[in-house]
Design an enzyme around this catalytic site. Structure first.
Site, mmCIF file in Angstrom:
data_model
loop_
_atom_site.group_PDB
_atom_site.id
_atom_site.type_symbol
_atom_site.label_atom_id
_atom_site.label_comp_id
_atom_site.label_asym_id
_atom_site.label_seq_id
_atom_site.Cartn_x
_atom_site.Cartn_y
_atom_site.Cartn_z
ATOM 1 N N GLY A 22 2.589 -2.806 8.385
ATOM 2 C CA GLY A 22 2.923 -3.058 9.776
ATOM 3 C C GLY A 22 4.367 -3.493 9.904
ATOM 4 N N THR A 32 0.814 -1.218 0.000
ATOM 5 C CA THR A 32 0.000 0.000 0.000
ATOM 6 C C THR A 32 0.848 1.269 0.000
ATOM 7 O OG1 THR A 32 -1.589 -1.215 1.295
ATOM 8 C CG2 THR A 32 -1.837 1.164 1.261
ATOM 9 N N GLU A 39 -6.393 -5.552 3.701
ATOM 10 C CA GLU A 39 -6.530 -6.744 2.853
ATOM 11 C C GLU A 39 -7.709 -6.610 1.888
ATOM 12 O OE1 GLU A 39 -4.008 -8.429 2.891
ATOM 13 O OE2 GLU A 39 -3.251 -7.697 4.814
#
Lengths: 687, 661
Positions: free
Chosen positions: A205, A166, A449
Site C-alpha cells: 500500500g 510481497t 499479513e
C-alpha cells in the site's frame, strides 16, 4: 411504516434536508420501532460502552475526538460510495494530510491517546496506512542511529514510506522472495535488483503513487554468498518533483475488491545503489569489510508482521464486525415483513428465529473478539518488551498465538460480515447499506499479513511441539498449558441448564482441542513410522492439523470470554448480559460443529439435543437486548456510513434521499441519445 | 503455453472433450455452441476496454451499447433458439449483466403469458421491436419476497375507465427492478387492485413511465437509479414513484383476472399457473450456480497449478500450490460440487419441460410439489456456490483480491441470487412446509410419492418414531448408491425431528405461526438435508449415463468426493442419528483425503472440460495458457491511477503539506 401518511413522509424528508445527511445523536426523533427496543434494555448501555472503551475517561476522549472530526465537513464520507478509484485515492491523500494539520491544530500528538480515536473515526478512508508500517519496521529493525535519522522525517511526512515485502510471485512464504541486494565492498554500497518479473514488488500500500521511500525486503548477497532476507531503506521517488528515481519502475496495480483509496503498487528495481547504512541493522549488520554479523533469532524478520497482525485486529478487523452487526441488527428491527400471527401487524424481521440465528451469534462473536483483543495486546506488549531487550524466549509462542488468532478472527469476521450483508436482503446489496464496503475490506484481511491456512499451520507446528513436550514431561508455554490437564472423558451435563455452566462448555472445548491435536499428532507419527518422509507426512496431515489449530484458537477465545465474565463481578447487570453472550458464543460453536463433540462420545446424542435447546433459548434472551448491545459499541452514524444502520432508524427515507445523489442520476448519460433513441423512434407513430 | 499447465494436460487420464459433450448434452450441441461463441469472439464490434477501469456511468453506457448491438446482430445471424441466444449473450457479457435483461425475460414473458389476445396484438410487436423497453416492477423499498405486503395501489375509476396508480408511502416506492432507473420507457407494475371500494390483491399493469421520443419521465412519475451496489455496476436498478398516475383500463393484464368497464371484478380460474414460470426461473438460478462456481474453480485450479510457493521437501524447487493437501481440500470438493449442480440444473430444466407438457394438457397436479421442492434447491445451490466462489477467490491469495483475477466480479454478480427470486431462508421454509405436510400425510397412513417418498419408510414406525435412526449401519463408503441411502436416512431423521419439535411447540402455544417460527431453525436444517440428498442422488444417477470408461472413472471419484465431503462436514447429523459409527466417520475423513490425491492429476483437465473461453472467464489468473505474471503487469499498467507518471494529488496535497510542516 405502512400506516404513516404521506404528509408525515414529506415533513420527514424536509427536516432531513435541513439538517444535513446525518444528524448527530441527542435530541432527535427516532423510528418508534427502534425506540421501543431501547426502552427494554436490562443494563446501562452507557456503562457497557465505558467498559468496552476501557474506562469512562476513554469514552469521553473518544467522543471529544469524534465530535471534532465529524463537525468538520473536510472529513465527510457522504460521497465515498459514489467515487471512482481516482477520486477515492485523491480523497484519502487529502484527508490524511488534512488530519495531520487538524491534529497539529488540536495539539494531539502522534503518541497521544487521541490518535487511535482519529483512526477509528476515519478508518478505511485515509492514505498512508503503510507509511505507519514503514515507521514501525524501522522502529523494530533499525539501530538507534537509523531511527534518529528516519523517524522524524517520516513523522513530518517529509518522506512517505511503504513496506515492500510481497512480490508478484511470493507472498506469505518469505524465504522465496527473489529481490536481491548485493554488497560491493569497493563502493560500500548495496545494489538492489528485480531479477525477473515474478520478483517485482506487488501489493504494498502507498507504493503505487504516494511513497517516496520504501523498506524493501531482499536476499542479501556478500561475496557471492546468500545470507537470506534483510530489510533496506531506499528512495524511489524524487523529493523535488515526485518523479520515479532512475532505475525505478513504479505504479499502481489496478482496481481491487476494495481498498480503492489505497494505491497498492508495483516496484521494479534496476541496479539501484544505496549506502551500507541503509540496511536496517538492529539484529544483523554488514561490516565495511563484508563481514556479516548477526544476533538474535532467525524469526526476527517476522517481528514487524507480528506487530502488524496485532494492530490490524483492532484497527481493521474487529471493529468492522461490530459495525456490520450494528447495521444488520438495527435494520432488522425497523424492517417489517410478513406476519407472525394473522391479524397482527407485520413482524420485525428480528422476531424470526432464522434471523436471530443469523445475527445474534455474530453479536456474541463480536463481543468475544473485542475482549480477546485486550488479551492479545497484553500478551504482545510483554513479549515485545522482552524482544527489544534481546530476549527471544517468548517469540515462538507470540508468533504462534498471533498467527492463529489473526487467522480465526479474520475468518470469522469476514464470514460474519457476509452473513450480515445477506441478512439485510436486497438492501444489504446496495453500497449505501455500508455492508459491501465492510465485507470487502474484511475479505482482504484473510490474506494480508499472512494467508490464513499458512498461519493456522504455523500454530499447528507450535502445538505439535508443545504436545511432544507434554509427552516428555517438559514445561510448555502458558497458552498451551491446558494440554497437561487430565480429561474426564465424558461431558458432565445432565440437563440443558448445565450447558449454561462455563465449566461444562469450557471443558468441552478443551476436550475437543486436545483430542483433535492428539489425533493429528498420532497420525503424523504413524506416517513417519511407516516410512514416509517427514515433509510428506506433514503435508498428508495438514487438513487435520488446520482443524486442530482452529479448535485450539476457538478454545482460547471461549476461555478468555469466560475469564472476562468472571472479571465483571462488580457489575451485576452487565455481567449477566455478557454471560448470556458468552454462553451463546460457546453453544453456537458446539451447535455448528456437532460432529467434533459427538465423535468419540464426549457429548452424547441426548446431550447434543440439550445443547440445541439451550442455544435456541438463548437466542430469545439476547433478542430482547440486541439493540442496546449494538448501541453500546457507540459507533456514530458518520462512521457507520450506512443508510440501514443509523441510530434514528429512518432507513427508507435515507435510502431514497441518498440514492438520488448518485452520479448516475446527476450526470447526463449519452446512452439514451446514442443507443436507445434510434430503437424508440419508429414506435412514435404506432402508439 | 505455461509448462506446468501443459504437463497437467498431458497427464490427464481421460479426454476432456468427451466430458464437455456430456455437459453440453451431446457433441453436436458442443459444436453449435462453439460456433455461436466464435461469432462474438471474432467480431471487433464487441471489443471494449476492461469495465473494471471505467466509472459506473461509463459502464452503463458500454452495456447499453452492447445490448443494442446484440439485438441487431442476433437478428442478422437469425439466432432465435433460447439456448443459442443465451450462449451468444453470455459470451458478450462475461461476468457482467445487461440493463435490457429484464426486458427480454420478465417483461416479454409476462406479456406473452398474461395478456389477452387483443393486448398481445397491441403490446408484443413494439416489444419485439424494442420500441418499447420494459421492466418488471414488483419489489418495493419496504417489501421483497413477501408479496402480499406490497403497498402500491391501482384504484379503478369507472367514470373515466382508468386505473389511478399511487405510491402512498416511502416504503411503497418500487425499488431494485433492473433497467428501471434510466433504460425503460414502460414497466409492468404489480399493485394492489382496488375496485368498488374493495381490495382484490396484487395484479399486473402496463405503465408507461417515460415519454417516447424525449425519454423524459412522464408527469406524475418519479424515476431514477438507486445508486451504487456491491456489483451490477452496469445495471440501472431503479426506483419508481407514482402520484395519481392514470392508465387506461386496458392496461391491466387481463388474461386471468378482469375488471369490467363498470368496475366489476372477475376472478382468475387458477393461481397455480404462475408456478410454472417460477420453477423455470429457479432452474435457471441452479444452472447459474453451477456455471458461476465452475468458472471460479477453473480460475483457481489453473492458477494453483501455475503458482509455485514454499517448499514441501527441503532442497526441492518450490511446488505447485495445488500439491498442498490444504489447497486440494479447498478446491476439489468445490469442483465436485460444480459438477453436481450442473446435473441438478439439467434435471430441473428437463422436469420443467416435461411438466409444461402436462400443464398444456390441463394437468396441474405435479406443480405444487415441484414448486415447493425447487424453492429449496434454488436456495441450497445458490448458498453453496456463493460461499464456494469466495473460497476459490481466497484460495488464490492476494492476487484473487485483484479485479484482474475476475473472481470479485463473478462473486458480486452471483451473490444477489441468494436474495432475488425469493430470499433463500424463506425458500428453505417453503420446502420445509411441503416436507412437513408430506410427513403428516405419512403419519396418518397415506403414502407420498416423488423425491419425498423416503418418508414412507417412516410409516410403519409412527408408534415408536424415535426408532427411525436405530437401523443397522450398513453404509458402504465406497459405494455412491449406499451413500445416497445414508443421505436419505439423514434427511428423514431431520424431517422427523423438525416435525416432532413443531408438534411439541404446538402443544405449548396458541398459534400455529408462532410454533412454526420457533421451529424454523430445525425446519431449515431439515430442508437442507433433503436438498443435499436430492443432489447426491441426481449426481449418482448421472454416473450410469456416462459411457466412456475413463470419464466414468473420474466422475465416479468426483461423485464419491461430493458425497463423502458432505458427510465429513456434517458428521454430527450422521453420528447422532446412528447412521455412521465413530470408526466409519474416521474412515470417511481418510477416504476424502485419498480422493483428493486421486483427483489431483485430472484437476486441470476437469476444469478444461467446462470449456470456458478466456474472454468469458475474464481472468488473468485463469488464462488457458497460464502466462499470468506478465499479463498481470500489462493489465495493471492500464489502471486509471497510472494515467500520469506523477499523480495530481502530489501537486494538490502532498507538496503544499511538505512546505508547511
Amino acid at each position: 411504516m405502512a400506516a404513516q401518511g404521506k404528509g408525515f413522509q414529506q415533513s420527514q424528508m424536509a427536516q432531513w434536508n435541513r439538517s444535513g445527511y446525518f444528524r448527530s445523536p441527542g435530541s432527535r426523533d427516532v423510528n418508534p420501532d427502534l425506540e421501543a427496543e431501547r426502552q427494554t434494555a436490562s443494563f446501562s448501555v452507557e456503562r457497557l460502552t465505558a467498559i468496552l472503551d476501557g474506562g469512562a475517561d476513554n469514552t469521553r476522549t473518544r467522543r471529544a475526538v469524534e465530535a471534532v472530526i465529524y463537525s468538520d465537513p473536510g472529513f465527510s464520507r457522504e460521497n465515498q460510495y459514489f467515487q471512482s478509484q481516482n477520486e477515492r485515492y485523491e480523497t484519502a491523500v487529502r484527508k490524511a494530510v488534512y488530519l495531520k494539520e487538524k491534529m497539529h491544530q488540536m495539539g494531539w500528538t502522534e503518541d497521544g491517546p487521541e490518535v487511535k480515536y482519529c483512526y477509528r473515526a476515519l478508518g478505511g478512508d485515509l492514505a498512508f496506512n503503510i507509511h505507519r508500517v514503514f515507521k514501525s519496521s524501522i522502529l523494530a529493525l533499525g539501530t538507534d542511529e537509523q531511527i534518529a535519522k528516519w523517524i522524524p522525517l517520516a513523522d513530518k511526512y517529509h518522506i512517505i514510506g511503504t513496506y515492500a515485502q510481497t512480490e508478484l510471485g511470493h507472498g506469505t512464504f518469505l524465504r522465496g522472495l527473489e529481490t536481491t541486494a548485493i554488497f560491493d565492498i569497493s563502493t560500500q554500497e548495496f545494489t538492489l535488483n528485480t531479477p525477473k518479473i515474478s520478483a517485482m514488488k506487488w501489493w504494498p500500500g502507498d507504493l503505487g503513487r504516494s511513497a517516496t521511500h520504501a523498506v524493501v525486503f531482499a536476499q542479501l548477497y556478500i561475496k557471492g554468498k546468500c545470507y537470506g532476507l534483510h530489510a533496506f531503506i531506499l528512495q524511489i521517488r524524487s523529493l523535488r518533483d515526485h518523479s520515479p528515481a532512475p532505475g525505478v519502475i513504479v505504479g499502481d496495480i489496478g482496481p481491487k475488491m476494495n481498498f480503492e483509496h489505497i494505491d497498492n503498487g508495483y516496484l521494479m528495481l534496476q541496479n539501484i545503489n544505496i549506502p551500507r547504512e541503509n540496511m536496517l541493522s538492529r539484529f544483523s549488520q554488514v561490516l565495511p569489510d563484508g563481514t556479516y554479523m548477526k544476533q538474535g533469532s532467525d524469526k526476527i524478520n517476522y517481528l514487524t508482521m507480528i506487530i502488524t497482525r496485532v494492530q490490524i485486529l483492532w484497527t481493521e478487523v474487529i471493529p468492522m464486525l461490530l459495525k456490520a452487526c450494528t447495521i444488520a441488527i438495527r435494520y432488522s428491527v425497523v424492517r417489517r415483513q410478513s406476519k407472525l400471527n394473522p391479524g397482527d401487524p407485520e413482524a420485525k424481521i428480528l422476531d424470526y428465529q432464522t434471523q436471530q440465528q443469523k445475527l445474534l451469534p455474530l453479536l456474541a462473536t463480536a463481543y468475544a473478539f473485542h475482549f480477546m483483543n485486550g488479551y492479545v495486546n497484553e500478551f504482545y506488549n510483554k513479549g515485545y518488551t522482552e524482544i527489544k531487550q534481546e530476549n527471544f524466549d517468548s517469540l515462538p509462542e507470540l508468533h504462534a498465538l498471533t498467527s492463529g488468532l489473526k487467522a480465526i478472527i479474520t475468518e470469522y469476521c469476514t464470514a460474519g460480515a457476509e452473513v450480515c450483508l445477506r441478512a439485510c436482503g436486497g438492501h444489504g446489496y446496495s453500497a449505501l447499506s455500508g455492508l459491501p464496503f465492510l465485507y470487502t475490506k474484511l475479505a482482504a484481511s484473510c490474506t494480508y499479513e499472512g494467508e490464513n491456512t499458512v498461519l493456522f499451520l504455523q500454530t499447528a507446528r507450535f502445538l505439535v511441539k508443545c504436545l511432544a513436550a507434554v509427552h516428555s514431561g517438559q514445561p510448555i508455554p502458558p497458552s498451551a498449558a491446558y494440554l497437561y490437564s487430565v480429561d474426564s472423558g465424558k461431558c458432565q451435563a445432565w440437563t440443558k441448564m448445565d450447558f449454561l455452566r462455563p465449566d461444562i462448555y469450557g471443558e468441552a472445548y478443551r476436550h475437543r482441542a486436545t483430542r483433535l491435536l492428539g489425533n493429528a499428532a498420532t497420525k503424523l507419527q504413524a506416517l513417519v513410522q511407516s516410512g514416509a518422509e517427514q515433509h510428506e507426512a506433514w503435508n498428508q496431515c495438514t487438513v487435520q492439523l488446520v482443524k486442530a489449530a482452529k479448535a485450539h484458537c476457538h478454545y482460547i477465545v471461549v476461555k478468555n470470554f469466560i475469564d472476562t465474565v468472571e472479571k465483571l463481578r462488580n457489575e451485576a447487570e452487565i455481567q449477566k448480559i455478557v454471560k448470556h453472550l458468552c454462553d451463546l458464543f460457546a453453544l453456537h460453536g458446539i451447535f455448528s460443529n456437532t460432529g467434533d463433540f459427538l465423535h468419540a462420545g464426549y457429548i452424547s446424542g441426548d446431550q447434543m439435543d440439550m445443547v440445541t435447546a439451550s442455544y435456541l433459548d438463548l437466542l430469545a434472551v439476547i433478542r430482547n437486548n440486541a439493540v442496546p448491545l449494538v448501541d453500546a459499541f457507540d459507533f456514530t452514524d458518520e462512521s457507520l456510513n450506512s443508510a440501514l444502520g443509523s441510530y434514528d432508524g429512518h432507513v427508507y427515507q435515507r435510502l431514497y434521499e441518498w440514492a438520488q445523489k448518485s452520479p448516475t442520476n446527476q450526470q447526463v448519460s449519452q446512452a439514451y441519445a446514442r443507443y436507445l433513441k434510434p430503437l424508440f423512434q419508429s414506435a412514435l407513430s404506432k402508439l | 503455453m505455461n509448462k506446468d499447465l501443459r504437463r497437467e494436460r498431458d497427464s490427464a487420464s481421460f479426454n476432456p472433450e468427451l466430458l464437455t459433450h456430456v455437459l453440453d448434452g451431446g457433441a453436436e450441441r458442443t459444436r453449435r455452441r462453439r460456433e455461436i461463441e466464435a461469432l462474438v469472439l471474432n467480431d471487433p464490434d464487441f471489443q471494449h476496454e476492461d469495465l473494471n477501469f471505467l466509472s459506473r456511468s461509463q459502464r452503463y453506457e458500454e452495456a447499453i451499447r452492447k445490448s443494442a448491438l446484440m439485438v441487431v446482430k442476433l437478428r442478422e445471424y437469425g439466432i432465435a433458439d433460447p439456448d443459442e441466444i443465451y450462449w451468444f449473450k453470455r459470451t458478450c457479457q462475461g461476468s457482467f449483466v445487461e440493463p435490457l435483461g429484464l426486458h427480454f425475460s420478465m417483461f416479454t414473458n409476462t406479456l406473452q403469458n398474461q395478456c389477452t389476445v387483443a393486448q398481445q396484438d397491441k403490446w408484443l410487436p413494439p416489444t419485439y421491436g424494442l420500441q418499447i423497453i420494459g421492466t418488471y416492477a414488483q419489489t418495493e423499498m419496504g417489501h421483497g419476497t413477501h408479496l402480499r405486503g406490497l403497498e402500491t395501489t391501482a384504484t379503478y375509476d369507472p367514470a373515466t375507465q382508468e386505473f389511478i396508480l399511487n405510491s402512498p408511502t416511502v416504503t411503497s416506492i418500487k425499488w431494485w427492478p433492473g433497467g428501471l432507473g434510466k433504460t425503460s420507457n414502460h414497466a409492468i407494475v404489480l399493485a394492489q387492485l382496488y375496485t368498488q371500494g374493495q381490495c382484490k390483491g396484487l395484479h399486473a399493469f402496463i405503465v408507461p413511465i417515460r415519454q417516447l421520443g424525449t425519454h423524459e419521465p412522464l408527469p406524475g412519475i418519479t424515476v431514477g437509479d438507486i445508486g451504487p451496489k456491491f456489483g451490477y455496476d452496469e445495471m440501472d436498478n431503479g426506483y419508481l414513484k407514482m402520484d395519481n398516475f392514470r392508465i387506461p383500463r386496458e392496461n391491466m393484464l387481463m388474461k386471468y383476472a378482469k375488471v369490467e368497464p363498470d368496475g366489476t371484478y372477475v376472478k382468475p380460474v387458477s393461481d397455480k399457473l404462475t408456478y410454472g414460470t417460477m420453477v423455470f426461473i429457479r432452474s435457471l438460478i441452479v444452472g447459474d450456480s453451477a456455471r458461476s462456481l465452475s468458472r471460479a474453480c477453473t480460475i483457481a485450479i489453473r492458477y494453483s497449478s501455475v503458482r509455485h510457493q514454499s517448499e514441501l521437501k527441503p532442497g526441492d524447487p518450490e511446488p505447485q500450490i495445488l500439491d498442498y493437501q490444504t489447497q486440494q481440500y479447498k478446491l476439489f470438493p468445490l469442483l465436485a460440487t460444480a459438477y453436481a449442480f450442473h446435473f441438478v440444473g439439467a434435471y430441473m430444466k428437463k422436469t420443467y419441460h416435461r411438466i409444461t407438457g402436462d400443464i398444456n394438457q390441463g394437468d396441474l397436479r405435479q406443480l405444487p410439489e415441484l414448486h415447493a421442492l425447487t424453492a429449496g434447491l434454488k436456495a441450497f445451490t445458490s448458498w453453496t456456490a456463493n460461499a464456494g466462489i469466495e473460497e476459490c477467490r481466497m484460495a488464490c491469495g492476494g492476487h484473487g483480491y485483484s479485479r484482474c483475477s475476475g473472481l470479485p466480479d463473478i462473486y458480486v454478480t452471483f451473490t444477489p441470487s441468494c436474495t432475488y427470486e425469493g430470499e433463500n431462508t424463506v425458500m428453505m421454509l417453503q420446502t420445509a412446509r411441503f416436507l412437513i405436510k408430506s410427513y403428516t400425510q405419512v403419519s396418518s397412513g397415506q403414502l407420498v410419492s416423488g423425491m419425498v417418498s423416503y418418508l414412507n419408510d417412516l410409516s410403519g414406525q409412527h408408534i415408536q418414531p424415535q426408532q427411525v435412526a436405530a437401523r443397522p449401519t450398513t453404509v458402504h463408503i465406497n459405494d455412491p448408491d449406499s451413500l445416497v441411502e445414508a443421505y436419505k436416512l439423514r434427511a428423514s431423521r431431520l424431517v422427523e425431528a423438525a416435525a416432532k419439535n413443531l408438534k411439541a411447540e404446538l402443544n405449548r402455544r396458541k398459534s400455529q405461526e408462532d410454533a412454526w417460527n420457533r421451529t424454523s431453525v430445525d425446519l431449515v436444517r431439515a430442508s437442507e438435508a433433503h436438498c443435499h440428498y436430492v443432489v447426491v442422488k441426481l449426481f449418482t444417477t448421472q454416473l450410469s449415463e456416462i459411457n466412456d470408461a475413463a470419464v466414468h472413472a473420474v466422475m465416479n471419484s468426483l461423485c464419491l468426493l461430493y458425497a463423502l465431503y458432505g458427510i465429513s462436514k456434517h458428521t454430527g447429523d450422521f453420528l447422532q442419528a446412528g447412521i455412521l459409527t465413530d470408526a466409519q466417520v474416521t474412515q470417511v475423513y481418510q477416504r476424502v483425503k485419498e480422493l483428493l490425491t486421486a483427483i489431483r492429476p485430472n484437476a486441470v483437465a476437469l476444469v478444461d472440460a467446462f470449456d470456458f473461453h478466456d474472454n468469458h472467464l475474464g481472468s488473468v489468473l485463469g488464462r488457458y495458457d497460464g502466462n499470468i505474471y506478465e499479463n498481470m503487469f500489462e493489465w495493471a499498467k492500464k489502471s486509471p491511477l497510472n494515467k500520469t507518471e506523477v499523480h495530481e494529488s502530489f501537486h494538490k496535497h502532498l507538496k503544499p503539506m511538505q512546505a508547511k510542516l
